[in-house]
Write an enzyme that holds these catalytic residues in place. Structure first.
Site, PDB file in Angstrom:
ATOM      1  N   ASN A  84       0.886  -1.170   0.000  1.00 21.58           N
ATOM      2  CA  ASN A  84       0.000   0.000   0.000  1.00 21.58           C
ATOM      3  C   ASN A  84       0.917   1.211   0.000  1.00 21.58           C
ATOM      4  OD1 ASN A  84      -1.949   1.989   0.355  1.00 21.58           O
ATOM      5  ND2 ASN A  84      -1.813   1.840   2.593  1.00 21.58           N
ATOM      6  N   GLY A  85       0.819   2.050  -1.014  1.00 23.92           N
ATOM      7  CA  GLY A  85       1.648   3.258  -1.082  1.00 23.92           C
ATOM      8  C   GLY A  85       2.055   3.531  -2.511  1.00 23.92           C
ATOM      9  N   GLU A 142     -16.983  26.702  -1.742  1.00 16.99           N
ATOM     10  CA  GLU A 142     -16.839  25.337  -1.199  1.00 16.99           C
ATOM     11  C   GLU A 142     -17.268  25.308   0.261  1.00 16.99           C
ATOM     12  OE1 GLU A 142     -16.746  22.556  -2.265  1.00 16.99           O
ATOM     13  OE2 GLU A 142     -16.116  21.340  -0.568  1.00 16.99           O
TER      14      GLU A 142
END
Ligand code: AGP
Length: 609
Positions: free
Chosen positions: A101-102, A481
């Site tokens: 993961n990464g 936003e």
């Protein structure tokens, strides 16, 4: 953001346990899944694209022999969600399996080096280089243990990772390690686990050892050994008892996904700043040669486009037209042609209005570029070039981390375009690029130092009936936003417009105590915004300001304020300045008794027109 898991158990089969644990990590990514186990000196692997349940139905993930194994549920960043790109990845001999993961930032150069040494790659992922590099190092250092070889390998990896490695060469060990991506170890009675997140093994044990950056762990039935990757020195660490419920654990202890994702933004920004140069350069080329550029999106993604129009104009002197997707055909449908370029921005890549605008433009031979968070989404399939913002799944309906990641991608495009067009001095480029790299820390500081203050502001104004959100220049996008967040999560009627517009009508609404939120960075608009604050105060408005740290002038005028660290260039200011507004919407929703993760009438992805 993906989910990794590994386990070694005294008795029984590892595969079903890996499968169940991956299901508990599915919120971290779900476009492909795979498992690898070791049995009688051999690696056994099953993997495919698709959600875990779909792949299990086709391939039966439980049907793998062996009491040791690793698994992975993927959120694609490098390489489309196809079986060949699913983890685990292996070396040439099929003797080393890796889940990751990464983002391996230097994977392209490593891949070239390894191909030069005869390694043959199967996938387009960055992860696969780890398996081949371990293989190469093992071949060159046959006397080293697997753990020592993995340490050697990781010393050459740049970027973020949480990995788990198994090999029949040491069939009773799992080697795992982390740098920036999360990794925890679970200590069971007759089993040991490693995972991206606690939920994976919480039903099996609540005894966890948190692994820190730059550490490598060897798991075996004898226990765990932690070493520093840089020095190979041993690390002693006591396990913690986790008292979360499984529900809390999926939110990593946060009460809601929205708050978890607001807090995740520094990590997401670091990943977004690791984009593949090749795709950024390719997209820059298309933007540079376009006769006209439309930035097309909905909702929060449209606000990112609005901010980007200021970035492209101020840095690259490129005129772009931000257009709300549902209006695109009416506004520009007839004028779009082969010289037009559409940069569609969509977190989900599935928003019907945005795809409808894109399809209309395609039919008139326009060039389509895409910015999305979901590789394999429709937008990636219809785009000539797309960029994945690499934010990981966003579960909360409100876009938060994906908004700031979109801005970070758009800022990188604007900077590249400025460089390519020679419109900005090298010093200014260096200054802005340096500030862009510091944004994760700046955002971290805002969340850490201002959250309590925002909570108090939400309490103080919980009964307000309406808010103005005002800004000038690029802060107009931030104002829009902030207004959307407060409306959609706390159901507070809010109005946003450029501060200069007040006197052209909206100011008639202002009466004593009317709350007006100003986004007021110390940029070229600062002085004029102060004038707008004065005109509101003169009519009795209550002023809430998001300001740069130490802005004494506005502090004296404001009833409440939230401070952002100094020195953020105006073109990057929406990224830190939006954080207090995200938190305000979240805490206002709580003050009003609403669930920020499940706002009424809304869906995460609006796939209907
Ligand atoms: C943002 O908080 C909303 N959930 C919504 O406006 C969203 O940004 C919009 O629907 C666009 O979604 P997309 O980025 O997936 O296209």
């Amino acid at each position: 953001m993906c989910g990794i898991f590994g386990c070694i158990i005294k008795e029984g089969a590892a595969a079903p346990l890996i499968h169940q644990s991956l299901k508990r990590l599915e919120y971290r990514g779900y476009d492909s899944v795979g498992e690898a186990t070791i049995h009688e000196g051999k690696l056994h692997i099953k993997k495919d694209s698709g959600k875990i349940d779909e792949v299990h139905k086709i391939r039966n993930l439980d049907d793998l022999p062996g009491n040791i194994g690793i698994g992975h549920t993927r959120w694609a960043t490098h390489g489309a969600p196809l079986m060949v790109n699913a983890h685990p990845h292996v070396d040439c001999e099929g003797q080393i399996a890796v889940v990751h993961n990464g983002i391996v930032e230097n994977f392209a150069e490593l891949k070239l080096e390894l191909e030069g040494k005869g390694h043959v790659f199967q996938s387009r992922t960055d992860t696969e280089v780890i398996a081949h590099l371990i293989e190469e190092n093992l071949k060159n250092n046959p006397s080293l243990s697997l753990a020592e070889v993995v340490i050697e390998t990781l010393r050459r990896i740049e970027g973020s990772y949480a990995i788990a490695v198994i090999s029949p060469k040491e069939p009773d060990k799992i080697i795992c390690a982390r740098n920036e991506s999360p990794l925890v170890v679970g200590l069971g009675e007759n089993a040991l686990y490693c995972a991206s997140d606690i939920p994976a093994f919480l039903p099996l044990t609540n005894k966890a050892v948190i692994i820190e950056d730059g550490e490598l762990v060897t798991l075996s039935l004898e226990g765990i050994e932690i070493r520093k990757i840089a020095t190979s020195s041993l690390v002693m660490r006591e396990p913690k008892i986790i008292d979360w419920t499984p529900e809390m654990a999926v939110k990593h202890g946060y009460p809601h996904f929205m708050l978890k994702e607001i807090h995740e933004q520094p990590v997401c920004l670091r990943n977004t700043l690791r984009l593949q140069e090749h795709y950024l350069d390719l997209m820059t080329t298309f933007l540079d040669r376009a006769r006209e550029v439309f930035l097309v999106a909905c909702g929060t993604s449209y606000h990112a486009c609005l901010a980007a129009s200021y970035m492209f104009s101020k840095l690259a002197f490129l005129v772009t037209y931000p257009v709300i997707a549902s209006e695109f055909v009416e506004q520009h449908g007839k004028s779009v042609n082969i010289d037009s370029t559409i940069l569609a921005v969509s977190q989900s890549g599935e928003t019907a209005d945005t795809l409808a605008a894109v399809n209309a433009a395609r039919q008139r031979a326009a060039t389509i570029l895409g910015l999305t968070n979901v590789i394999g989404s429709t937008l990636t399939r219809v785009s000539r070039v797309y960029i994945s913002q690499q934010s990981g799944p966003e579960i909360g309906v409100a876009a938060t981390k994906t908004f700031t990641s979109q801005l970070a991608v758009l800022a990188q495009l604007a900077l590249r375009l400025a460089k390519k067009r020679g419109k900005v001095s090298q010093d200014e480029m260096d200054f802005i690029e340096a500030k862009l790299k510091k944004l994760p820390e700046i955002v971290e500081a805002v969340v850490k130092n201002q959250e309590e203050k925002v909570k108090d502001i939400a309490k103080k104004y919980r009964d307000a009936k309406v808010f103005f959100f005002l800004g000038r220049g690029i802060s107009t996008a931030t104002a829009y936003e902030g207004r959307l967040k407060l409306m959609e999560i706390a159901y507070v009627p809010s109005i946003a417009f450029p501060a200069g517009e007040s006197k052209h009508g909206p100011i008639s609404l202002v009466e004593q105590g009317f709350p007006v939120i100003f986004i007021c960075p110390k940029d070229e608009t600062h002085k004029t915004v102060i004038g707008n604050i004065m005109e509101m105060k003169a009519r009795g408005a209550t002023i809430i300001a998001v300001i740069e740290e130490g802005d004494e002038e506005v502090k004296r005028l404001a009833d409440d304020y939230v401070e952002i660290p100094k020195g953020v260039p105006d073109v990057l200011s929406p990224i830190p300045f939006v954080i207090p507004l995200q938190l305000l919407a979240y805490y206002m929703a709580l003050e009003r008794g609403y669930d920020p993760d499940k706002p009424r009438n809304l869906a995460k992805s609006v796939t209907v027109k």
